[in-house]
Motif scaffolding. Structure first.
Motif, PDB file in Angstrom:
ATOM      1  N   ILE A 120      10.831   1.298   4.302  1.00  0.00           N
ATOM      2  CA  ILE A 120       9.656   1.875   4.966  1.00  0.00           C
ATOM      3  C   ILE A 120       9.909   2.015   6.456  1.00  0.00           C
ATOM      4  O   ILE A 120       9.548   3.016   7.076  1.00  0.00           O
ATOM      5  CB  ILE A 120       8.416   1.001   4.706  1.00  0.00           C
ATOM      6  CG1 ILE A 120       8.126   0.924   3.212  1.00  0.00           C
ATOM      7  CG2 ILE A 120       7.209   1.551   5.442  1.00  0.00           C
ATOM      8  CD1 ILE A 120       7.009  -0.032   2.835  1.00  0.00           C
ATOM      9  N   ARG A 154       1.555  11.981  -9.727  1.00  0.00           N
ATOM     10  CA  ARG A 154       0.813  13.224  -9.610  1.00  0.00           C
ATOM     11  C   ARG A 154       1.754  14.430  -9.645  1.00  0.00           C
ATOM     12  O   ARG A 154       1.529  15.394 -10.346  1.00  0.00           O
ATOM     13  CB  ARG A 154       0.008  13.222  -8.312  1.00  0.00           C
ATOM     14  CG  ARG A 154      -1.427  13.666  -8.483  1.00  0.00           C
ATOM     15  CD  ARG A 154      -2.187  13.523  -7.172  1.00  0.00           C
ATOM     16  NE  ARG A 154      -2.050  12.193  -6.597  1.00  0.00           N
ATOM     17  CZ  ARG A 154      -1.734  11.950  -5.341  1.00  0.00           C
ATOM     18  NH1 ARG A 154      -1.499  12.946  -4.525  1.00  0.00           N
ATOM     19  NH2 ARG A 154      -1.647  10.711  -4.915  1.00  0.00           N
ATOM     20  N   GLU A 185       2.905  12.253   3.424  1.00  0.00           N
ATOM     21  CA  GLU A 185       1.863  12.353   2.409  1.00  0.00           C
ATOM     22  C   GLU A 185       2.183  11.426   1.236  1.00  0.00           C
ATOM     23  O   GLU A 185       1.314  10.716   0.742  1.00  0.00           O
ATOM     24  CB  GLU A 185       1.762  13.805   1.910  1.00  0.00           C
ATOM     25  CG  GLU A 185       0.591  14.034   0.961  1.00  0.00           C
ATOM     26  CD  GLU A 185       0.730  15.348   0.222  1.00  0.00           C
ATOM     27  OE1 GLU A 185       1.739  16.060   0.433  1.00  0.00           O
ATOM     28  OE2 GLU A 185      -0.167  15.664  -0.586  1.00  0.00           O
ATOM     29  N   ARG A 186       3.442  11.408   0.869  1.00  0.00           N
ATOM     30  CA  ARG A 186       3.855  10.554  -0.247  1.00  0.00           C
ATOM     31  C   ARG A 186       3.632   9.078   0.081  1.00  0.00           C
ATOM     32  O   ARG A 186       3.275   8.285  -0.787  1.00  0.00           O
ATOM     33  CB  ARG A 186       5.337  10.802  -0.544  1.00  0.00           C
ATOM     34  CG  ARG A 186       5.906   9.931  -1.644  1.00  0.00           C
ATOM     35  CD  ARG A 186       7.298  10.382  -2.067  1.00  0.00           C
ATOM     36  NE  ARG A 186       7.811   9.557  -3.157  1.00  0.00           N
ATOM     37  CZ  ARG A 186       8.658   8.554  -2.976  1.00  0.00           C
ATOM     38  NH1 ARG A 186       9.093   8.252  -1.770  1.00  0.00           N
ATOM     39  NH2 ARG A 186       9.075   7.842  -4.003  1.00  0.00           N
ATOM     40  N   ASP A 187       3.847   8.722   1.325  1.00  0.00           N
ATOM     41  CA  ASP A 187       3.677   7.327   1.729  1.00  0.00           C
ATOM     42  C   ASP A 187       2.215   6.965   1.957  1.00  0.00           C
ATOM     43  O   ASP A 187       1.910   5.842   2.355  1.00  0.00           O
ATOM     44  CB  ASP A 187       4.471   7.054   3.011  1.00  0.00           C
ATOM     45  CG  ASP A 187       5.968   7.030   2.746  1.00  0.00           C
ATOM     46  OD1 ASP A 187       6.360   7.059   1.573  1.00  0.00           O
ATOM     47  OD2 ASP A 187       6.740   6.978   3.721  1.00  0.00           O
ATOM     48  N   GLY A 188       1.332   7.936   1.755  1.00  0.00           N
ATOM     49  CA  GLY A 188      -0.089   7.651   1.898  1.00  0.00           C
ATOM     50  C   GLY A 188      -0.551   7.551   3.334  1.00  0.00           C
ATOM     51  O   GLY A 188      -1.605   6.980   3.621  1.00  0.00           O
ATOM     52  N   LEU A 189       0.220   8.129   4.248  1.00  0.00           N
ATOM     53  CA  LEU A 189      -0.141   8.047   5.666  1.00  0.00           C
ATOM     54  C   LEU A 189      -0.886   9.291   6.131  1.00  0.00           C
ATOM     55  O   LEU A 189      -1.658   9.235   7.081  1.00  0.00           O
ATOM     56  CB  LEU A 189       1.124   7.852   6.509  1.00  0.00           C
ATOM     57  CG  LEU A 189       1.913   6.582   6.206  1.00  0.00           C
ATOM     58  CD1 LEU A 189       3.264   6.607   6.909  1.00  0.00           C
ATOM     59  CD2 LEU A 189       1.120   5.363   6.653  1.00  0.00           C
ATOM     60  N   LEU A 233      -4.867   4.407   6.125  1.00  0.00           N
ATOM     61  CA  LEU A 233      -3.601   3.694   6.290  1.00  0.00           C
ATOM     62  C   LEU A 233      -2.811   4.276   7.455  1.00  0.00           C
ATOM     63  O   LEU A 233      -2.238   3.544   8.268  1.00  0.00           O
ATOM     64  CB  LEU A 233      -2.782   3.803   4.991  1.00  0.00           C
ATOM     65  CG  LEU A 233      -1.478   3.018   4.922  1.00  0.00           C
ATOM     66  CD1 LEU A 233      -1.731   1.533   5.050  1.00  0.00           C
ATOM     67  CD2 LEU A 233      -0.720   3.319   3.623  1.00  0.00           C
ATOM     68  N   TYR A 263       1.731   9.232  -5.800  1.00  0.00           N
ATOM     69  CA  TYR A 263       2.179  10.587  -5.463  1.00  0.00           C
ATOM     70  C   TYR A 263       3.192  11.101  -6.481  1.00  0.00           C
ATOM     71  O   TYR A 263       3.094  12.244  -6.953  1.00  0.00           O
ATOM     72  CB  TYR A 263       2.797  10.579  -4.070  1.00  0.00           C
ATOM     73  CG  TYR A 263       3.277  11.931  -3.593  1.00  0.00           C
ATOM     74  CD1 TYR A 263       2.443  12.754  -2.845  1.00  0.00           C
ATOM     75  CD2 TYR A 263       4.557  12.377  -3.878  1.00  0.00           C
ATOM     76  CE1 TYR A 263       2.870  13.988  -2.393  1.00  0.00           C
ATOM     77  CE2 TYR A 263       5.000  13.619  -3.442  1.00  0.00           C
ATOM     78  CZ  TYR A 263       4.155  14.416  -2.697  1.00  0.00           C
ATOM     79  OH  TYR A 263       4.587  15.641  -2.269  1.00  0.00           O
ATOM     80  N   ASP A 264       4.145  10.255  -6.814  1.00  0.00           N
ATOM     81  CA  ASP A 264       5.178  10.656  -7.767  1.00  0.00           C
ATOM     82  C   ASP A 264       4.579  10.958  -9.129  1.00  0.00           C
ATOM     83  O   ASP A 264       4.978  11.921  -9.787  1.00  0.00           O
ATOM     84  CB  ASP A 264       6.232   9.556  -7.888  1.00  0.00           C
ATOM     85  CG  ASP A 264       7.037   9.414  -6.613  1.00  0.00           C
ATOM     86  OD1 ASP A 264       6.979  10.336  -5.770  1.00  0.00           O
ATOM     87  OD2 ASP A 264       7.714   8.383  -6.454  1.00  0.00           O
ATOM     88  N   ALA A 320       1.086   4.086  -2.850  1.00  0.00           N
ATOM     89  CA  ALA A 320       0.888   5.500  -2.548  1.00  0.00           C
ATOM     90  C   ALA A 320       2.039   6.339  -3.090  1.00  0.00           C
ATOM     91  O   ALA A 320       1.836   7.430  -3.633  1.00  0.00           O
ATOM     92  CB  ALA A 320       0.744   5.691  -1.041  1.00  0.00           C
ATOM     93  N   ARG A 321       3.239   5.816  -2.955  1.00  0.00           N
ATOM     94  CA  ARG A 321       4.410   6.540  -3.454  1.00  0.00           C
ATOM     95  C   ARG A 321       4.345   6.691  -4.969  1.00  0.00           C
ATOM     96  O   ARG A 321       4.583   7.776  -5.507  1.00  0.00           O
ATOM     97  CB  ARG A 321       5.689   5.789  -3.071  1.00  0.00           C
ATOM     98  CG  ARG A 321       6.014   5.890  -1.603  1.00  0.00           C
ATOM     99  CD  ARG A 321       7.288   5.136  -1.286  1.00  0.00           C
ATOM    100  NE  ARG A 321       7.622   5.257   0.139  1.00  0.00           N
ATOM    101  CZ  ARG A 321       8.639   4.628   0.718  1.00  0.00           C
ATOM    102  NH1 ARG A 321       9.419   3.838  -0.004  1.00  0.00           N
ATOM    103  NH2 ARG A 321       8.875   4.789   2.001  1.00  0.00           N
ATOM    104  N   GLU A 369       0.832  -1.204   0.000  1.00  0.00           N
ATOM    105  CA  GLU A 369       0.000   0.000   0.000  1.00  0.00           C
ATOM    106  C   GLU A 369       0.867   1.255   0.000  1.00  0.00           C
ATOM    107  O   GLU A 369       0.575   2.235  -0.681  1.00  0.00           O
ATOM    108  CB  GLU A 369      -0.924   0.016   1.224  1.00  0.00           C
ATOM    109  CG  GLU A 369      -1.928  -1.135   1.233  1.00  0.00           C
ATOM    110  CD  GLU A 369      -2.743  -1.154   2.524  1.00  0.00           C
ATOM    111  OE1 GLU A 369      -3.442  -0.168   2.783  1.00  0.00           O
ATOM    112  OE2 GLU A 369      -2.647  -2.148   3.270  1.00  0.00           O
ATOM    113  N   VAL A 370       1.933   1.216   0.792  1.00  0.00           N
ATOM    114  CA  VAL A 370       2.838   2.356   0.836  1.00  0.00           C
ATOM    115  C   VAL A 370       3.506   2.541  -0.525  1.00  0.00           C
ATOM    116  O   VAL A 370       3.601   3.663  -1.033  1.00  0.00           O
ATOM    117  CB  VAL A 370       3.901   2.163   1.934  1.00  0.00           C
ATOM    118  CG1 VAL A 370       4.950   3.261   1.853  1.00  0.00           C
ATOM    119  CG2 VAL A 370       3.253   2.161   3.308  1.00  0.00           C
TER     120      VAL A 370
END
Lengths: 141, 141
Positions: B30, A132, B76-80, B100, A129-130, A125-126, A121-122
């Motif tokens: 991580i 975007r 934010e990048r890690d979706g947390l 998450l 984000y990248d 998300a990365r 999931e992380v």
DNA sequence: CTGTATCCTTCTCGATACTG
DNA sequence: CAGTATCGAGAAGGATACAG
């Protein structure tokens, strides 16, 4: 729920939203220590068993001899790891968790388990984000 | 030198004793991130509520504007952490945990709680260790 | 084998100034 | 208010050599 006022401590961390955020607070100092990259790995590895210096060094990929020594000394000083020197040649030093260290291990392990469980999931998300951030650079120079 | 010569080595993080100790493993990456000093505090503070940038900065004693910005961007990048920009003047940016991030919060909070609970034991261990080291120095070998 | 000591590179971090 | 950009001090960390 996180009131630290139970240990007869003098810290005025009664505010549940402010707790220990001050730099001079003991909790902050300890937190910085155990949240350390190598400390975390050492404690996680000393899970109910004894390991020698070389075994730890071989197991933890990327750690230098110096950093492993420093980390183990800090953990020993904090009462989390017990260091036993055997008076033989060649020297043999065993490391194991103290009862205090074992109690911390459960929490550390939970952190490791969370990471293992949610790593995809992380990673997703990365990537998102990248992507975007990338498109924003393209669209708005 | 990130080639651990894993010719036939399998990405087997299920091993309870070896799991993720290699540096190139996602879990290690991580773990290093969330085991960060400031990340830990931010996640702990965003406990079921929304905080603005300035509120976070004021609450976390000792953090610089730069480090808070960097930390929040990483989270934010890690979706947390979710970042919401309100198009008003003066600008208003809200930060809150994502689902998450909330799942991680429980584990982080356990770590904070452990520290609060055992800080006196750690402090005692340090005092004891320092006293022992001190007497060894006095006992000039 | 298990460190300690030293040097030296890297890189984090904080202070400051400036922008939308 | 909420950043971004830049720069320099200082700490962290790695490589190496050597000692017990």
């Amino acid at each position: 729920m996180k009131s630290p006022s139970d240990a007869g401590d003098t810290e005025e961390c009664g505010d549940p939203f402010q707790w220990d955020t001050r730099e001079d607070c003991d909790v902050r100092q300890i937190l910085d220590r155990i949240a350390d990259k190598w400390s975390l790995l050492v404690i996680a590895l000393l899970d109910g068993r004894t390991l020698r210096f070389t075994e730890l060094k071989r197991t933890i990929d990327g750690v230098s001899q110096r950093m492993l020594t420093v980390t183990l000394r800090q953990l020993e000083r904090d009462g989390l790891v017990k260091r036993t020197v055997h008076p033989v040649v060649p020297p043999r030093v065993d490391y194991e968790l103290t009862p205090l260290g074992m109690s911390l291990h459960d929490t550390i392990q939970a952190l490791v388990t969370w990471t293992e469980t949610h790593q995809s999931e992380v990673a997703a998300a990365r990537t998102s984000y990248d992507a975007r951030a990338d498109s924003e650079l393209t669209n708005a120079p």
